[in-house]
Enzyme design. Structure first.
Site, PDB file in Angstrom:
ATOM      1  N   GLU A  74     -39.242 -12.855  26.292  1.00 28.89           N
ATOM      2  CA  GLU A  74     -38.078 -11.961  26.285  1.00 28.89           C
ATOM      3  C   GLU A  74     -37.178 -12.189  25.063  1.00 28.89           C
ATOM      4  O   GLU A  74     -36.016 -11.787  25.071  1.00 28.89           O
ATOM      5  CB  GLU A  74     -37.253 -12.127  27.567  1.00 28.89           C
ATOM      6  CG  GLU A  74     -37.959 -11.690  28.831  1.00 28.89           C
ATOM      7  CD  GLU A  74     -38.255 -10.186  28.908  1.00 28.89           C
ATOM      8  OE1 GLU A  74     -37.997  -9.461  27.926  1.00 28.89           O
ATOM      9  OE2 GLU A  74     -38.760  -9.765  29.958  1.00 28.89           O
ATOM     10  N   HIS A  93     -31.224 -15.157  31.637  1.00 27.55           N
ATOM     11  CA  HIS A  93     -32.058 -14.176  32.357  1.00 27.55           C
ATOM     12  C   HIS A  93     -32.782 -14.903  33.486  1.00 27.55           C
ATOM     13  O   HIS A  93     -33.462 -15.895  33.238  1.00 27.55           O
ATOM     14  CB  HIS A  93     -33.051 -13.534  31.393  1.00 27.55           C
ATOM     15  CG  HIS A  93     -34.142 -12.781  32.094  1.00 27.55           C
ATOM     16  ND1 HIS A  93     -33.889 -11.859  33.087  1.00 27.55           N
ATOM     17  CD2 HIS A  93     -35.492 -12.828  31.966  1.00 27.55           C
ATOM     18  CE1 HIS A  93     -35.032 -11.363  33.528  1.00 27.55           C
ATOM     19  NE2 HIS A  93     -36.020 -11.943  32.871  1.00 27.55           N
ATOM     20  N   HIS A  95     -34.869 -14.508  37.568  1.00 22.04           N
ATOM     21  CA  HIS A  95     -35.534 -13.667  38.568  1.00 22.04           C
ATOM     22  C   HIS A  95     -35.016 -14.097  39.942  1.00 22.04           C
ATOM     23  O   HIS A  95     -35.791 -14.289  40.868  1.00 22.04           O
ATOM     24  CB  HIS A  95     -37.048 -13.843  38.506  1.00 22.04           C
ATOM     25  CG  HIS A  95     -37.676 -13.332  37.250  1.00 22.04           C
ATOM     26  ND1 HIS A  95     -39.017 -13.490  36.962  1.00 22.04           N
ATOM     27  CD2 HIS A  95     -37.154 -12.636  36.202  1.00 22.04           C
ATOM     28  CE1 HIS A  95     -39.289 -12.926  35.786  1.00 22.04           C
ATOM     29  NE2 HIS A  95     -38.175 -12.409  35.300  1.00 22.04           N
ATOM     30  N   TYR A 114     -14.677  -8.003  45.435  1.00 19.36           N
ATOM     31  CA  TYR A 114     -13.891  -7.962  44.195  1.00 19.36           C
ATOM     32  C   TYR A 114     -14.522  -8.725  43.035  1.00 19.36           C
ATOM     33  O   TYR A 114     -14.115  -8.567  41.884  1.00 19.36           O
ATOM     34  CB  TYR A 114     -12.450  -8.411  44.452  1.00 19.36           C
ATOM     35  CG  TYR A 114     -12.243  -9.869  44.777  1.00 19.36           C
ATOM     36  CD1 TYR A 114     -12.009 -10.288  46.076  1.00 19.36           C
ATOM     37  CD2 TYR A 114     -12.234 -10.826  43.775  1.00 19.36           C
ATOM     38  CE1 TYR A 114     -11.788 -11.621  46.385  1.00 19.36           C
ATOM     39  CE2 TYR A 114     -12.007 -12.162  44.064  1.00 19.36           C
ATOM     40  CZ  TYR A 114     -11.792 -12.567  45.370  1.00 19.36           C
ATOM     41  OH  TYR A 114     -11.583 -13.891  45.656  1.00 19.36           O
ATOM     42  N   HIS A 155     -37.139  -6.138  38.237  1.00 22.67           N
ATOM     43  CA  HIS A 155     -37.469  -7.293  37.386  1.00 22.67           C
ATOM     44  C   HIS A 155     -36.552  -8.502  37.641  1.00 22.67           C
ATOM     45  O   HIS A 155     -37.030  -9.544  38.047  1.00 22.67           O
ATOM     46  CB  HIS A 155     -37.397  -6.844  35.918  1.00 22.67           C
ATOM     47  CG  HIS A 155     -37.726  -7.906  34.923  1.00 22.67           C
ATOM     48  ND1 HIS A 155     -38.191  -7.614  33.658  1.00 22.67           N
ATOM     49  CD2 HIS A 155     -37.630  -9.258  34.977  1.00 22.67           C
ATOM     50  CE1 HIS A 155     -38.402  -8.735  32.994  1.00 22.67           C
ATOM     51  NE2 HIS A 155     -38.062  -9.754  33.775  1.00 22.67           N
ATOM     52  N   TYR A 208      -6.770 -16.684  36.137  1.00 25.56           N
ATOM     53  CA  TYR A 208      -7.150 -17.570  37.225  1.00 25.56           C
ATOM     54  C   TYR A 208      -7.753 -18.872  36.698  1.00 25.56           C
ATOM     55  O   TYR A 208      -8.332 -18.912  35.630  1.00 25.56           O
ATOM     56  CB  TYR A 208      -8.176 -16.855  38.114  1.00 25.56           C
ATOM     57  CG  TYR A 208      -8.739 -17.702  39.229  1.00 25.56           C
ATOM     58  CD1 TYR A 208      -8.003 -17.942  40.369  1.00 25.56           C
ATOM     59  CD2 TYR A 208     -10.012 -18.259  39.116  1.00 25.56           C
ATOM     60  CE1 TYR A 208      -8.510 -18.719  41.389  1.00 25.56           C
ATOM     61  CE2 TYR A 208     -10.534 -19.032  40.137  1.00 25.56           C
ATOM     62  CZ  TYR A 208      -9.781 -19.258  41.279  1.00 25.56           C
ATOM     63  OH  TYR A 208     -10.309 -20.028  42.269  1.00 25.56           O
TER      64      TYR A 208
HETATM   65 ZN   LIG Z   1     -38.017 -11.757  33.375  1.00 20.51          ZN
END
Ligand SMILES: [Zn+2]
Length: 213
Positions: A74, A93, A95, A114, A155, A208
């Site tokens: 990726e 990234h 899964h 929220y 994905h 915050y």
């Molecule tokens: Zn992936």
């Protein structure tokens, strides 16, 4: 070692994502940008075997600078996000299960809680494209417009931040948010918060936590 701190942080983050179940096997990938360089986790290596020197360093055009292994498949996704978002310093990234389940069902993660304000509003689900392609990268960049997280259709999930700690934290919050939405929508029709309330929460979240003096 070039970008030693970033490469060590990527190892720690990948192992944490694996330990907490946000990725399984060799899935998921993590990167950090420093100037015109990007450190990114390598492809297909068990996270238990990952070490800082195995995390590759590439230029923003993808050219390898110090990369003993093939980069994450990726890499185009990470580079595409950095090209479009100059303020972004890290991309995570995963899964993760709830986010991935929802990515196969919905067009967005609506304002069921929220926490969506943390991402800039309802979190979009981008159109499906084959993993590792420029098309997927472009779809993700579009879904991330004015947002700090998105789901990749059928994905997984992507979160971004000015630094790796922020992007990693957001991956945990996004997974929680997706899990809450799945549970609520399995039991009924969840009430959604209006946009004005999300704006108010966003202003509150900006102040915050423990503020630096
Ligand atoms: Zn992936």
């Amino acid at each position: 070692m070039l970008l030693a701190d970033a490469r060590e942080a990527i190892v720690t983050t990948c192992q944490e994502l694996s330990r907490t179940g946000l990725v399984v096997g060799t899935a998921g990938n993590v990167s950090v940008r420093a100037g015109d360089l990007v450190a990114v986790s390598p492809s297909g290596l068990r996270y238990a075997d990952l070490a800082p020197e195995l995390v590759g360093v590439h230029r923003l055009d993808g050219t390898a600078v110090d990369a003993p292994l093939a980069p994450s498949s990726e890499l185009p996704l990470h580079l595409g996000i950095y090209a479009a978002r100059p303020e972004c310093g890290a991309v995570v990234h995963t899964h993760s299960p709830a986010a991935t389940a929802l990515s196969a069902l919905a067009d967005e993660v609506p304002a069921v809680h929220y926490y969506v304000a943390m991402f800039g509003g309802p979190v979009r689900v981008c159109r499906y494209a084959t993993y590792g392609t420029d098309e997927l990268a472009a779809n993700a960049v579009e879904a991330l417009r004015d947002r700090t997280g998105c789901l990749l259709g059928s994905h997984g999930a992507v979160t971004i931040g000015p630094d790796l700690a922020t992007a990693q934290d957001k991956s945990v919050y996004l997974e929680w948010l997706c899990d809450v939405y799945l549970r609520a929508s399995a039991a009924g029709s969840p009430r959604l918060l209006p946009a004005a309330e999300l704006d108010a929460v966003a202003a509150k979240l900006a102040g915050y936590g423990q503020q630096r003096q």
